[in-house]
Design a protein around this motif. Structure first.
Motif, PDB file in Angstrom:
ATOM      1  N   SER A  33       0.835  -1.212   0.000  1.00  0.00           N
ATOM      2  CA  SER A  33       0.000   0.000   0.000  1.00  0.00           C
ATOM      3  C   SER A  33       0.864   1.253   0.000  1.00  0.00           C
ATOM      4  O   SER A  33       0.552   2.232  -0.694  1.00  0.00           O
ATOM      5  CB  SER A  33      -0.913  -0.003   1.228  1.00  0.00           C
ATOM      6  OG  SER A  33      -1.765  -1.122   1.230  1.00  0.00           O
ATOM      7  N   ALA A  34       1.965   1.245   0.778  1.00  0.00           N
ATOM      8  CA  ALA A  34       2.857   2.401   0.798  1.00  0.00           C
ATOM      9  C   ALA A  34       3.485   2.630  -0.571  1.00  0.00           C
ATOM     10  O   ALA A  34       3.560   3.774  -1.054  1.00  0.00           O
ATOM     11  CB  ALA A  34       3.943   2.200   1.858  1.00  0.00           C
ATOM     12  N   ALA A  35       3.933   1.537  -1.195  1.00  0.00           N
ATOM     13  CA  ALA A  35       4.523   1.679  -2.527  1.00  0.00           C
ATOM     14  C   ALA A  35       3.490   2.153  -3.549  1.00  0.00           C
ATOM     15  O   ALA A  35       3.769   3.026  -4.387  1.00  0.00           O
ATOM     16  CB  ALA A  35       5.129   0.351  -2.963  1.00  0.00           C
ATOM     17  N   ALA A  36       2.279   1.598  -3.472  1.00  0.00           N
ATOM     18  CA  ALA A  36       1.228   2.009  -4.403  1.00  0.00           C
ATOM     19  C   ALA A  36       0.821   3.457  -4.169  1.00  0.00           C
ATOM     20  O   ALA A  36       0.581   4.214  -5.116  1.00  0.00           O
ATOM     21  CB  ALA A  36       0.020   1.081  -4.262  1.00  0.00           C
ATOM     22  N   GLY A  37       0.738   3.868  -2.896  1.00  0.00           N
ATOM     23  CA  GLY A  37       0.412   5.261  -2.601  1.00  0.00           C
ATOM     24  C   GLY A  37       1.445   6.224  -3.139  1.00  0.00           C
ATOM     25  O   GLY A  37       1.103   7.276  -3.700  1.00  0.00           O
ATOM     26  N   ALA A  38       2.741   5.863  -2.983  1.00  0.00           N
ATOM     27  CA  ALA A  38       3.795   6.707  -3.538  1.00  0.00           C
ATOM     28  C   ALA A  38       3.727   6.756  -5.053  1.00  0.00           C
ATOM     29  O   ALA A  38       3.912   7.812  -5.667  1.00  0.00           O
ATOM     30  CB  ALA A  38       5.158   6.193  -3.074  1.00  0.00           C
ATOM     31  N   GLY A  39       3.461   5.588  -5.667  1.00  0.00           N
ATOM     32  CA  GLY A  39       3.368   5.564  -7.127  1.00  0.00           C
ATOM     33  C   GLY A  39       2.203   6.376  -7.651  1.00  0.00           C
ATOM     34  O   GLY A  39       2.343   7.154  -8.610  1.00  0.00           O
ATOM     35  N   ILE A  40       1.031   6.229  -7.026  1.00  0.00           N
ATOM     36  CA  ILE A  40      -0.143   6.990  -7.469  1.00  0.00           C
ATOM     37  C   ILE A  40       0.067   8.480  -7.232  1.00  0.00           C
ATOM     38  O   ILE A  40      -0.275   9.317  -8.079  1.00  0.00           O
ATOM     39  CB  ILE A  40      -1.399   6.491  -6.733  1.00  0.00           C
ATOM     40  CG1 ILE A  40      -1.717   5.050  -7.120  1.00  0.00           C
ATOM     41  CG2 ILE A  40      -2.595   7.389  -7.029  1.00  0.00           C
ATOM     42  CD1 ILE A  40      -2.844   4.434  -6.327  1.00  0.00           C
ATOM     43  N   GLY A  41       0.652   8.829  -6.079  1.00  0.00           N
ATOM     44  CA  GLY A  41       0.904  10.236  -5.796  1.00  0.00           C
ATOM     45  C   GLY A  41       1.872  10.860  -6.777  1.00  0.00           C
ATOM     46  O   GLY A  41       1.687  11.997  -7.225  1.00  0.00           O
ATOM     47  N   THR A  42       2.923  10.104  -7.130  1.00  0.00           N
ATOM     48  CA  THR A  42       3.889  10.620  -8.102  1.00  0.00           C
ATOM     49  C   THR A  42       3.256  10.770  -9.471  1.00  0.00           C
ATOM     50  O   THR A  42       3.468  11.777 -10.175  1.00  0.00           O
ATOM     51  CB  THR A  42       5.102   9.675  -8.176  1.00  0.00           C
ATOM     52  OG1 THR A  42       5.671   9.535  -6.874  1.00  0.00           O
ATOM     53  CG2 THR A  42       6.150  10.220  -9.136  1.00  0.00           C
ATOM     54  N   ALA A  43       2.476   9.765  -9.885  1.00  0.00           N
ATOM     55  CA  ALA A  43       1.824   9.836 -11.194  1.00  0.00           C
ATOM     56  C   ALA A  43       0.815  10.971 -11.270  1.00  0.00           C
ATOM     57  O   ALA A  43       0.638  11.598 -12.324  1.00  0.00           O
ATOM     58  CB  ALA A  43       1.141   8.501 -11.495  1.00  0.00           C
ATOM     59  N   ALA A  44       0.157  11.256 -10.144  1.00  0.00           N
ATOM     60  CA  ALA A  44      -0.835  12.332 -10.127  1.00  0.00           C
ATOM     61  C   ALA A  44      -0.212  13.704  -9.906  1.00  0.00           C
ATOM     62  O   ALA A  44      -0.925  14.715  -9.881  1.00  0.00           O
ATOM     63  CB  ALA A  44      -1.880  12.055  -9.054  1.00  0.00           C
ATOM     64  N   GLY A  45       1.109  13.755  -9.716  1.00  0.00           N
ATOM     65  CA  GLY A  45       1.779  15.036  -9.506  1.00  0.00           C
ATOM     66  C   GLY A  45       1.623  15.594  -8.109  1.00  0.00           C
ATOM     67  O   GLY A  45       1.750  16.805  -7.901  1.00  0.00           O
ATOM     68  N   LEU A  46       1.361  14.707  -7.133  1.00  0.00           N
ATOM     69  CA  LEU A  46       1.219  15.147  -5.743  1.00  0.00           C
ATOM     70  C   LEU A  46       2.588  15.092  -5.071  1.00  0.00           C
ATOM     71  O   LEU A  46       3.147  14.017  -4.857  1.00  0.00           O
ATOM     72  CB  LEU A  46       0.225  14.250  -4.999  1.00  0.00           C
ATOM     73  CG  LEU A  46      -1.188  14.175  -5.597  1.00  0.00           C
ATOM     74  CD1 LEU A  46      -2.039  13.169  -4.820  1.00  0.00           C
ATOM     75  CD2 LEU A  46      -1.842  15.537  -5.593  1.00  0.00           C
ATOM     76  N   GLY A  47       3.128  16.241  -4.731  1.00  0.00           N
ATOM     77  CA  GLY A  47       4.459  16.289  -4.145  1.00  0.00           C
ATOM     78  C   GLY A  47       4.490  16.174  -2.641  1.00  0.00           C
ATOM     79  O   GLY A  47       5.565  16.080  -2.051  1.00  0.00           O
ATOM     80  N   ASN A  48       3.332  16.188  -1.993  1.00  0.00           N
ATOM     81  CA  ASN A  48       3.263  16.126  -0.533  1.00  0.00           C
ATOM     82  C   ASN A  48       3.215  14.672  -0.084  1.00  0.00           C
ATOM     83  O   ASN A  48       2.335  13.901  -0.488  1.00  0.00           O
ATOM     84  CB  ASN A  48       2.017  16.873  -0.049  1.00  0.00           C
ATOM     85  CG  ASN A  48       2.051  17.116   1.439  1.00  0.00           C
ATOM     86  OD1 ASN A  48       2.715  16.412   2.179  1.00  0.00           O
ATOM     87  ND2 ASN A  48       1.331  18.131   1.885  1.00  0.00           N
ATOM     88  N   THR A  49       4.170  14.277   0.774  1.00  0.00           N
ATOM     89  CA  THR A  49       4.192  12.895   1.261  1.00  0.00           C
ATOM     90  C   THR A  49       2.983  12.575   2.137  1.00  0.00           C
ATOM     91  O   THR A  49       2.595  11.409   2.242  1.00  0.00           O
ATOM     92  CB  THR A  49       5.480  12.641   2.062  1.00  0.00           C
ATOM     93  OG1 THR A  49       5.589  13.622   3.102  1.00  0.00           O
ATOM     94  CG2 THR A  49       6.704  12.742   1.155  1.00  0.00           C
ATOM     95  N   LEU A  50       2.378  13.596   2.742  1.00  0.00           N
ATOM     96  CA  LEU A  50       1.173  13.358   3.536  1.00  0.00           C
ATOM     97  C   LEU A  50       0.041  12.860   2.640  1.00  0.00           C
ATOM     98  O   LEU A  50      -0.716  11.960   3.030  1.00  0.00           O
ATOM     99  CB  LEU A  50       0.755  14.638   4.258  1.00  0.00           C
ATOM    100  CG  LEU A  50      -0.520  14.566   5.101  1.00  0.00           C
ATOM    101  CD1 LEU A  50      -0.368  13.531   6.205  1.00  0.00           C
ATOM    102  CD2 LEU A  50      -0.860  15.924   5.698  1.00  0.00           C
ATOM    103  N   GLN A  51      -0.057  13.420   1.440  1.00  0.00           N
ATOM    104  CA  GLN A  51      -1.078  12.954   0.498  1.00  0.00           C
ATOM    105  C   GLN A  51      -0.803  11.517   0.071  1.00  0.00           C
ATOM    106  O   GLN A  51      -1.728  10.715  -0.066  1.00  0.00           O
ATOM    107  CB  GLN A  51      -1.117  13.885  -0.704  1.00  0.00           C
ATOM    108  CG  GLN A  51      -1.553  15.306  -0.363  1.00  0.00           C
ATOM    109  CD  GLN A  51      -1.404  16.261  -1.525  1.00  0.00           C
ATOM    110  OE1 GLN A  51      -0.504  16.115  -2.354  1.00  0.00           O
ATOM    111  NE2 GLN A  51      -2.276  17.255  -1.598  1.00  0.00           N
TER     112      GLN A  51
END
Length: 354
Positions: A33-51
């Motif tokens: 889940s952590a890896a998927a969250g980081a991947g989705i956040g990066t793909a969506a252009g979300l730079g905040n690790t909280l997101q």
């Protein structure tokens, strides 16, 4: 017993065994889940690790429920869902606290040393490094100490009255005003002392005036926490003492209070922590002083919350460092108080051994 009977019993026992997820499933799901969250956040252009963390939390909850529903059944899936929600809420509550402590330690340790703890701001240019918070530490210890000496006995006696003696309209009125006092802003307590102690009675601004405002804020917390602890004492203990002919006041003193002393001490420490960070009453009633004032009954006196506020307002790098260091000292002060409270509670708690 025939082979057919044994086979039937084995089939019945196997049908009672419910399929379970392996123990490594949830830790592995956390990593995925952590890896998927980081991947989705990066793909969506979300730079905040909280997101990223929030996305990972949602994926973990959904993943744990889906896996449990597929393998363990609907009932166990609901249990997994509730457990996952509890863990996610726990992490969401702890992460800001850990982040705050980490940031305070990282920034405060740059100037926190023996010199900082043993010197005041007397004669120090605020735009330059140097100076310390010794005068603010002295002010905080004296003001919080005086407030505790005022509020703790009054709050304890009020709680004893409400639990052991309180009946009728007077008890209801006291309970109502305690509830009202619990929610009043700190600035209101400061304004009350300002109008009564300084304007009407004509006394001067001092640390004692600030301590009285802090006592007003502390009192309802002590009353509420002590009241709840006294209610937890079993009535059988009171009845056994009274059956032996012990007066009620002595029963309270020798039976009820020792039984609840752990919770009472913890409540008092929580009340101290509640007032240790207040700055509004200090601004109104004590002002700030760059030098050391050991007399809380005369003249302006600083405190750690006011010192932090004052240094942050100056707006330069040196003052920011001093503010972070003072915040670290204040956090350490509250933590020490809690450790002392736990030690006293363990020491004074009733012995359960024979």
């Amino acid at each position: 017993m025939s082979n057919a009977t044994i086979t039937k019993n084995e089939a019945g026992a196997s049908s009672l065994r419910q399929a379970r997820l392996p123990r490594w499933t949830l830790p592995a799901l956390v990593v995925v889940s952590a890896a998927a969250g980081a991947g989705i956040g990066t793909a969506a252009g979300l730079g905040n690790t909280l997101q990223w963390g929030l996305i990972a939390a949602v994926l973990f909850i959904l993943g744990s429920y889906g896996l449990a529903a597929a393998v363990e059944g609907g009932r166990q899936a609901k249990d997994r869902l509730a457990t996952s929600l509890v863990w996610v809420c726990f992490v969401l509550a702890v992460v800001p606290l850990v982040s705050l402590i980490w940031e305070t330690v990282e920034r405060g340790k740059t100037v926190l040393d023996g010199y900082f703890l043993n010197h005041s701001m007397e004669g120090v240019q605020t735009i330059l490094p140097g100076g310390g918070a010794y005068h603010a530490i002295i002010g905080t210890l004296e003001q919080v100490g005086i407030a505790t000496l005022i509020a703790a006995p009054i709050g304890l006696l009020t709680a004893i009255y409400l639990v052991e003696y309180g009946r009728g309209r007077l008890a209801k009125a006291v309970t109502f005003f305690v509830d009202v006092m619990t929610g009043i802003p700190s600035i209101v307590a400061g304004l009350f002392i300002l109008s009564f102690w300084i304007i009407i009675l004509g006394f001067s601004y001092s640390g004692f005036a600030g301590a009285m405002a802090l006592a007003i804020l502390m009192m309802p917390v002590v009353v509420r926490s002590t009241e709840e602890m006294l209610k937890l004492v079993p009535n059988e203990l009171r009845e056994a003492s009274l059956a032996l002919g012990v007066p009620k006041w002595r029963t309270i003193l020798k039976v009820v209070l020792p039984t609840a002393v752990g919770g009472i001490t913890t409540g008092v420490m929580l009340a101290v922590a509640r007032i240790a960070g207040e700055s509004a009453p200090i601004v109104l009633l004590v002002f700030g002083a760059a030098g050391i004032n050991n007399n809380p009954f005369d003249g302006a006196q600083s405190s750690l919350p006011y010192y932090i506020y004052e240094q942050w307002q100056l707006g330069n790098e040196a003052s920011f460092n001093r503010a972070w260091a003072a915040a670290l000292v204040l956090i350490a002060f509250v933590m020490i108080l809690n450790l002392v409270a736990r030690g006293i509670a363990r020491w004074k708690a009733p012995k359960t051994g024979r």
